[in-house]
Design a protein around this motif. Structure first.
Motif, PDB file in Angstrom:
ATOM      1  N   SER B  44       0.843  -1.205   0.000  1.00 55.23           N
ATOM      2  CA  SER B  44       0.000   0.000   0.000  1.00 55.23           C
ATOM      3  C   SER B  44       0.871   1.244   0.000  1.00 55.23           C
ATOM      4  O   SER B  44       0.591   2.206  -0.717  1.00 55.23           O
ATOM      5  CB  SER B  44      -0.891   0.023   1.240  1.00 55.23           C
ATOM      6  N   ASP B 174      -6.229  -0.446  -4.245  1.00 60.19           N
ATOM      7  CA  ASP B 174      -5.639  -1.097  -3.081  1.00 60.19           C
ATOM      8  C   ASP B 174      -6.640  -2.094  -2.504  1.00 60.19           C
ATOM      9  O   ASP B 174      -7.593  -1.702  -1.839  1.00 60.19           O
ATOM     10  CB  ASP B 174      -5.244  -0.051  -2.042  1.00 60.19           C
ATOM     11  N   GLU B 175      -6.458  -3.350  -2.764  1.00 58.84           N
ATOM     12  CA  GLU B 175      -7.371  -4.407  -2.329  1.00 58.84           C
ATOM     13  C   GLU B 175      -8.829  -4.012  -2.540  1.00 58.84           C
ATOM     14  O   GLU B 175      -9.612  -3.964  -1.594  1.00 58.84           O
ATOM     15  CB  GLU B 175      -7.131  -4.740  -0.846  1.00 58.84           C
TER      16      GLU B 175
END
Ligand SMILES: Nc1ncnc2c1ncn2[C@@H]1O[C@H](COP(=O)(O)OP(=O)(O)OP(=O)(O)O)[C@@H](O)[C@H]1O
Ligand SMILES: [Mg+2]
Lengths: 302, 259
Positions: B44, B174-175
């Protein structure tokens, strides 16, 4: 376990001491509130039941040239609401600005100091603000308005500024706490789209804090409505429905009037003042109720 | 059109703590690139340096450079706000603006740039963006209702629509599916796959099936120990990474053996 209403009888009888204490104190508060209401109604009775001739026996009622009790109360209500609303109109933008500054712009040290000052200011007794109003603000305003209106300018405009200054700290400190809690997700959503700091505030912080700011404003309004000392010190009293906030001797608030007349009032006079007090009680009650409603609907939306 | 990203010797710090060390890689345009690796290895952190979002975190700094189609994002004349308008981001949890309608959400970013949008232009952008995010048919009858009334998967696709409304050249995710159920996840994965013909997409994921389903290239990051910086271990074609990685650490990670 049997639960009836807010009470938990099982726990009460098991003599959970803390539970007993909590119940007793909340009951105590309720009883006091009830007693105050009953007392106000009771002592307002004589004035409410009295004839116009009877009321004319009160010197300041007579000189007010009111036709009846309602006629007596309404100009007071008008000035009370006008001065408080004006104070709120001044205080709210300033409070939002200061809260934003503390939360998003000030360097951490300065923010901590500013926060601390705000909290101190919120706890200063109102008479200090009143004295500041008459000794500092009045002479200051007089420099600008000296030739136009009375000198010193003991008018509703000056009063509203003092009331605004008085409620700014409490409103600011509530709003600051709300803004501080803006969800990180919302903030990143705005920055992720290429928002500047100010655009982020407009997209995320202000909408998130809107309801809370509203209820903070209502609490501030409630304070301004009931303020006595500042009014007594600053306002030169009068009775009118004038929107001329620079008009001399044309306004008086409910609380200011009670404080001014109480020392000289006979028993019917006190009763009449109580009626006005009851009206103020109802107004502040409505304002607080509105504040609670707004705060609640805010929670429901999150 | 997607743009190519070249990262050169990038270190990322939180204060004195070095979170990511010496990453160099090339991210191809119009492809999906997946970042995988154990928790805390700096995926991240690194991703957020690609649109300078890390600057929103106190004390986060970088050394090195990131070139977007040859332009260094970290050179002094570049405005980070402008970078974020060109490099869009989708977050782990769907975050539509809660007080806004679906339509307002799509337009939120555009309105920052262009205040004088006609109604027709706005409608056009809302429709193409929502279509682009495979969401239009589901919401076309309630564009003016609150965005938070939608399901999580719809909200995430709305966030993607909001990002592509800005016509970015790069999309960072991000995810993006970690808060979604399997069905919504599939919908978002399909979308990512489709979008890759027009955008450069970088996706962080913990789900290795997902990485192999949506990405053409995969980068594996690892961390040697707690408190040590994360490093790029290996980057290659996704099929190669998952069938025949060249590094032993990658092999261990994808086969579930750690250490
Ligand atoms: N705001 C921050 N301040 C200080 N340290 C941070 C911050 N954010 C992350 N870190 C640290 O940087 C390192 C990398 O974190 P990062 O969140 O990038 O890992 P990640 O690979 O995304 O992990 P995950 O898979 O769990 O999301 C970790 O050691 C973490 O503790
Ligand atoms: Mg992460």
């Amino acid at each position: 376990m049997s639960k009836i209403g807010i009470f938990n009888w099982h726990r009460l009888f098991k003599t959970d001491k803390f539970y007993l204490l909590v119940c007793a104190s909340s009951l105590f508060v309720l009883i006091i509130l009830f007693a105050i209401t009953v007392f106000l109604l009771f002592s307002a009775m004589p004035a409410l039941e009295s004839s116009q001739t009877g009321l004319l026996g009160i010197s300041w009622y007579k000189s007010s040239e009111a036709n009846n009790i309602l006629d007596f109360c309404l100009p007071l209500v008008f000035s009370t609401i006008l001065s408080s609303l004006l104070a709120l109109v001044i205080a709210l933008p300033v409070s939002i600005g200061v809260a934003l500054f503390i939360t998003f712009y000030a360097p951490p040290k300065l923010a901590a100091i500013a926060s601390w000052v705000i909290d101190i200011l919120a706890s200063i007794p109102s008479i200090v603000y009143g004295l500041w109003g008459i000794f500092v603000l009045c002479p200051f305003l007089n420099v600008f308005t000296g030739n136009l209106i009375s000198s010193p300018p003991r008018v509703l405009f000056t009063l509203s500024i003092v009331l605004a200054v008085m409620i700014i700290p409490i409103i600011t400190s509530i709003i600051r706490d709300i803004y501080t809690g803006t969800p990180h997700l919302d903030i990143e959503a705005a920055y992720g789209l290429g928002a500047t700091k100010w655009e982020m505030i407009r997209l995320s912080v202000l909408p998130y804090g809107a309801q809370g700011a509203m209820s903070a404003a209502m609490l501030g309004l409630g304070r301004a409505l009931g303020e006595t000392m500042a009014v007594l010190i600053i306002l030169s009293p009068g009775r009118s429905y004038s929107f001329n906030i620079f008009g001399v001797s044309s306004h008086q608030t409910i609380a200011g009037n009670i404080a001014a007349q109480f020392p000289e009032a006979n028993s019917l006079g006190v009763s009449l003042l109580t009626v006005t007090g009851l009206v103020l009680f109802i107004i502040t009650f409505l304002v607080n109720w509105a504040a609670k409603k707004i705060a609640k609907s805010g929670v429901a939306n999150v | 059109m997607g743009q190519r990203i070249d990262v050169e010797h990038l270190d990322v710090f939180y204060g004195k703590f070095m979170a990511v060390e010496n990453v160099s890689m090339t991210i191809n345009p119009n492809q999906v690139t997946a970042f995988i690796g154990p928790s805390g290895c700096g995926k991240s952190t690194f991703l957020r340096t690609i649109n300078r979002m890390h600057e929103m975190t106190d004390k986060a700094t970088v050394k090195g450079s990131i070139l977007l189609e040859g332009r260094n994002l970290y050179s002094s004349e570049i405005d980070p706000v402008q970078v974020r308008r060109e490099v869009g981001m989708v977050f782990q949890r769907p975050n539509p603006f809660p007080t806004m309608s679906i339509r307002q959400n799509v337009l939120a970013g555009i309105k920052l740039n262009n205040k004088s949008l006609t109604k027709a232009q706005a409608d056009e952008i809302v429709e193409t963006s929502l279509k682009g995010a495979n969401l239009f048919n589901e919401v076309k009858d309630r564009l003016d209702s609150a965005a938070i009334g939608m399901s999580g998967g719809q909200q995430q696709r709305l966030c993607i629509a909001r990002a592509i409304a800005m016509k970015p050249s790069v999309l960072l995710m991000d995810e993006p599916c970690s808060a979604l159920d399997p069905i919504s996840t599939l919908a978002v994965e399909d979308l990512i796959y489709e979008l890759s013909s027009n955008y450069t997409i970088v996706i962080v994921t913990h789900n290795m099936q997902q990485a192999s389903r949506v990405s053409q290239r995969t980068a594996f990051f690892n961390i040697s120990d707690v408190g040590k910086p994360g490093r790029l271990i290996e980057m290659d074609q996704t099929t190669k990474i998952f069938s025949n990685p060249s590094n032993q650490q990658t092999e261990n990670y994808i086969s579930g053996k750690f250490g």
